[in-house]
Motif scaffolding. Structure first.
Motif, PDB file in Angstrom:
ATOM      1  N   UNK A 104       0.834  -1.205   0.000  1.00 16.13           N
ATOM      2  CA  UNK A 104       0.000   0.000   0.000  1.00 16.13           C
ATOM      3  C   UNK A 104       0.870   1.256   0.000  1.00 16.13           C
ATOM      4  N   UNK A 105       1.973   1.214   0.729  1.00 16.07           N
ATOM      5  CA  UNK A 105       2.911   2.343   0.765  1.00 16.07           C
ATOM      6  C   UNK A 105       3.511   2.550  -0.623  1.00 16.07           C
ATOM      7  N   UNK A 106       3.941   1.459  -1.256  1.00 14.36           N
ATOM      8  CA  UNK A 106       4.528   1.563  -2.594  1.00 14.36           C
ATOM      9  C   UNK A 106       3.526   2.101  -3.615  1.00 14.36           C
ATOM     10  N   UNK A 107       2.292   1.619  -3.536  1.00 13.92           N
ATOM     11  CA  UNK A 107       1.260   2.089  -4.463  1.00 13.92           C
ATOM     12  C   UNK A 107       0.959   3.567  -4.253  1.00 13.92           C
ATOM     13  N   UNK A 108       0.890   4.010  -2.995  1.00 17.82           N
ATOM     14  CA  UNK A 108       0.618   5.427  -2.703  1.00 17.82           C
ATOM     15  C   UNK A 108       1.762   6.319  -3.175  1.00 17.82           C
ATOM     16  N   UNK A 109       2.999   5.829  -3.076  1.00 15.38           N
ATOM     17  CA  UNK A 109       4.142   6.612  -3.538  1.00 15.38           C
ATOM     18  C   UNK A 109       4.129   6.784  -5.050  1.00 15.38           C
ATOM     19  N   UNK A 110       3.479   5.870  -5.752  1.00 18.33           N
ATOM     20  CA  UNK A 110       3.383   5.957  -7.211  1.00 18.33           C
ATOM     21  C   UNK A 110       2.290   6.889  -7.700  1.00 18.33           C
ATOM     22  N   UNK A 111       1.560   7.512  -6.782  1.00 21.35           N
ATOM     23  CA  UNK A 111       0.479   8.431  -7.149  1.00 21.35           C
ATOM     24  C   UNK A 111       0.907   9.862  -6.848  1.00 21.35           C
ATOM     25  N   UNK A 112       0.314  10.797  -7.561  1.00 21.80           N
ATOM     26  CA  UNK A 112       0.525  12.209  -7.219  1.00 21.80           C
ATOM     27  C   UNK A 112      -0.482  12.598  -6.145  1.00 21.80           C
ATOM     28  N   UNK A 113      -0.215  13.691  -5.433  1.00 22.05           N
ATOM     29  CA  UNK A 113      -1.170  14.182  -4.442  1.00 22.05           C
ATOM     30  C   UNK A 113      -2.510  14.503  -5.086  1.00 22.05           C
ATOM     31  N   UNK A 114      -2.469  15.088  -6.263  1.00 20.95           N
ATOM     32  CA  UNK A 114      -3.709  15.450  -6.963  1.00 20.95           C
ATOM     33  C   UNK A 114      -4.554  14.214  -7.242  1.00 20.95           C
ATOM     34  N   UNK A 115      -3.913  13.178  -7.760  1.00 23.35           N
ATOM     35  CA  UNK A 115      -4.638  11.941  -8.052  1.00 23.35           C
ATOM     36  C   UNK A 115      -5.159  11.299  -6.757  1.00 23.35           C
ATOM     37  N   UNK A 116      -4.323  11.244  -5.738  1.00 24.72           N
ATOM     38  CA  UNK A 116      -4.678  10.611  -4.466  1.00 24.72           C
ATOM     39  C   UNK A 116      -5.897  11.284  -3.836  1.00 24.72           C
ATOM     40  N   UNK A 117      -5.877  12.615  -3.789  1.00 26.78           N
ATOM     41  CA  UNK A 117      -6.957  13.343  -3.113  1.00 26.78           C
ATOM     42  C   UNK A 117      -8.198  13.553  -3.979  1.00 26.78           C
ATOM     43  N   UNK A 118      -8.135  13.153  -5.266  1.00 30.84           N
ATOM     44  CA  UNK A 118      -9.306  13.299  -6.131  1.00 30.84           C
ATOM     45  C   UNK A 118     -10.330  12.184  -5.900  1.00 30.84           C
ATOM     46  N   UNK A 119      -9.965  11.187  -5.092  1.00 30.23           N
ATOM     47  CA  UNK A 119     -10.844  10.036  -4.861  1.00 30.23           C
ATOM     48  C   UNK A 119     -11.311   9.989  -3.412  1.00 30.23           C
ATOM     49  N   UNK A 120     -12.490   9.380  -3.204  1.00 24.20           N
ATOM     50  CA  UNK A 120     -12.901   9.123  -1.823  1.00 24.20           C
ATOM     51  C   UNK A 120     -12.141   7.893  -1.329  1.00 24.20           C
ATOM     52  N   UNK A 121     -12.260   7.587  -0.036  1.00 24.37           N
ATOM     53  CA  UNK A 121     -11.434   6.520   0.543  1.00 24.37           C
ATOM     54  C   UNK A 121     -11.694   5.158  -0.088  1.00 24.37           C
ATOM     55  N   UNK A 122     -12.930   4.898  -0.484  1.00 27.60           N
ATOM     56  CA  UNK A 122     -13.241   3.604  -1.074  1.00 27.60           C
ATOM     57  C   UNK A 122     -12.630   3.467  -2.470  1.00 27.60           C
ATOM     58  N   UNK A 123     -12.770   4.511  -3.287  1.00 25.53           N
ATOM     59  CA  UNK A 123     -12.157   4.498  -4.622  1.00 25.53           C
ATOM     60  C   UNK A 123     -10.640   4.388  -4.501  1.00 25.53           C
ATOM     61  N   UNK A 124     -10.081   5.147  -3.571  1.00 23.48           N
ATOM     62  CA  UNK A 124      -8.639   5.152  -3.354  1.00 23.48           C
ATOM     63  C   UNK A 124      -8.148   3.771  -2.949  1.00 23.48           C
ATOM     64  N   UNK A 125      -8.881   3.112  -2.058  1.00 24.33           N
ATOM     65  CA  UNK A 125      -8.486   1.766  -1.615  1.00 24.33           C
ATOM     66  C   UNK A 125      -8.430   0.794  -2.782  1.00 24.33           C
ATOM     67  N   UNK A 126      -9.433   0.867  -3.646  1.00 26.69           N
ATOM     68  CA  UNK A 126      -9.459  -0.024  -4.809  1.00 26.69           C
ATOM     69  C   UNK A 126      -8.297   0.259  -5.759  1.00 26.69           C
ATOM     70  N   UNK A 127      -7.988   1.534  -5.982  1.00 23.69           N
ATOM     71  CA  UNK A 127      -6.873   1.906  -6.858  1.00 23.69           C
ATOM     72  C   UNK A 127      -5.543   1.470  -6.244  1.00 23.69           C
ATOM     73  N   UNK A 128      -5.388   1.667  -4.938  1.00 22.33           N
ATOM     74  CA  UNK A 128      -4.154   1.251  -4.273  1.00 22.33           C
ATOM     75  C   UNK A 128      -3.947  -0.260  -4.386  1.00 22.33           C
ATOM     76  N   UNK A 129      -5.010  -1.020  -4.191  1.00 24.29           N
ATOM     77  CA  UNK A 129      -4.910  -2.481  -4.321  1.00 24.29           C
ATOM     78  C   UNK A 129      -4.555  -2.859  -5.760  1.00 24.29           C
ATOM     79  N   UNK A 130      -5.197  -2.196  -6.703  1.00 24.85           N
ATOM     80  CA  UNK A 130      -4.938  -2.463  -8.124  1.00 24.85           C
ATOM     81  C   UNK A 130      -3.488  -2.158  -8.503  1.00 24.85           C
ATOM     82  N   UNK A 131      -2.913  -1.120  -7.918  1.00 17.80           N
ATOM     83  CA  UNK A 131      -1.545  -0.701  -8.248  1.00 17.80           C
ATOM     84  C   UNK A 131      -0.476  -1.320  -7.357  1.00 17.80           C
ATOM     85  N   UNK A 132      -0.870  -2.088  -6.391  1.00 17.79           N
ATOM     86  CA  UNK A 132       0.115  -2.701  -5.493  1.00 17.79           C
ATOM     87  C   UNK A 132       0.828  -3.835  -6.226  1.00 17.79           C
TER      88      UNK A 132
END
Length: 191
Positions: A104-132
């Motif tokens: 999850x840390x690695x996936x979050x580091x691969x995102x920009x702040x803009x992309x990260x904060x453009x999603x709600x927590x549920x969408x973000x969780x799914x994207x983080x899992x997808x990118x892990x």
């Protein structure tokens, strides 16, 4: 020794989860404040886990949930656990927690702040899992298998030992009541 039953152990687990609710809420809040919160929180979270599941078990014979329900973790002979047994009980969950956090840390580091904060927590969780990393799915499966097998094993033996009890050589017992016969004998001698 009277072994603690499944339901007492289950409810102590639920109480521990309830007791940790403020920390869980803090984690949700932190993830909403910083894309790198999980990175910053990794070491404090691991230290908290060691304090909660190792230090408290060694010092008091259990986590707060167990203490509230008057059950105690002991060695097989009924003696108090040492740091060794407490650490062994927590070892598998500790390792799985580390291997769950890193992707999850690695996936979050691969995102920009803009992309990260453009999603709600549920969408973000799914994207983080997808990118892990691909091995995250194996760790997630291992975590689920571990948790469920703990309960299944506990249900299938007379002493209600979970896998971590077998690893550490521990049992969970009902705390013995204070010996009232000594008090009544002392009162009759005094009277």
């Amino acid at each position: 020794m009277e072994y603690a039953g499944f339901w007492k152990r289950f409810w102590s687990f639920c109480l521990d989860t309830l007791i940790m609710a403020p920390i869980i809420a803090f984690t949700f809040w932190g993830n909403e404040q910083s894309r790198l919160f999980q990175l910053y929180y990794l070491i404090p979270n691991l230290l908290f886990g060691l304090w909660f599941y190792v230090y408290l078990v060694k010092r008091y014979g259990g986590t707060p949930g167990k203490l509230i329900l008057k059950i105690k973790i002991t060695k097989l002979d009924g003696s108090d656990v040492s740091y060794r047994e407490a650490a062994l009980r927590y070892s598998v969950l500790f390792v799985l927690s580390i291997f769950s956090a890193i992707p999850m840390i690695l996936a979050a580091q691969g995102m920009s702040d803009t992309e990260y904060f453009s999603m709600n927590w549920q969408e973000r969780s799914l994207v983080l899992i997808e990118r892990s990393p691909s091995w995250y799915n194996l760790v997630s499966i291992a975590m689920n298998v571990w948790v469920w097998s703990e309960f299944i094993v506990m249900l299938t033996n007379k002493k209600r030992r979970a896998i971590h009890d077998f690893i550490a050589g521990t049992i969970v017992i009902n705390r013995p009541l204070p010996n009232k016969t000594l008090n009544s004998d002392a009162a009759s001698v005094a009277g």
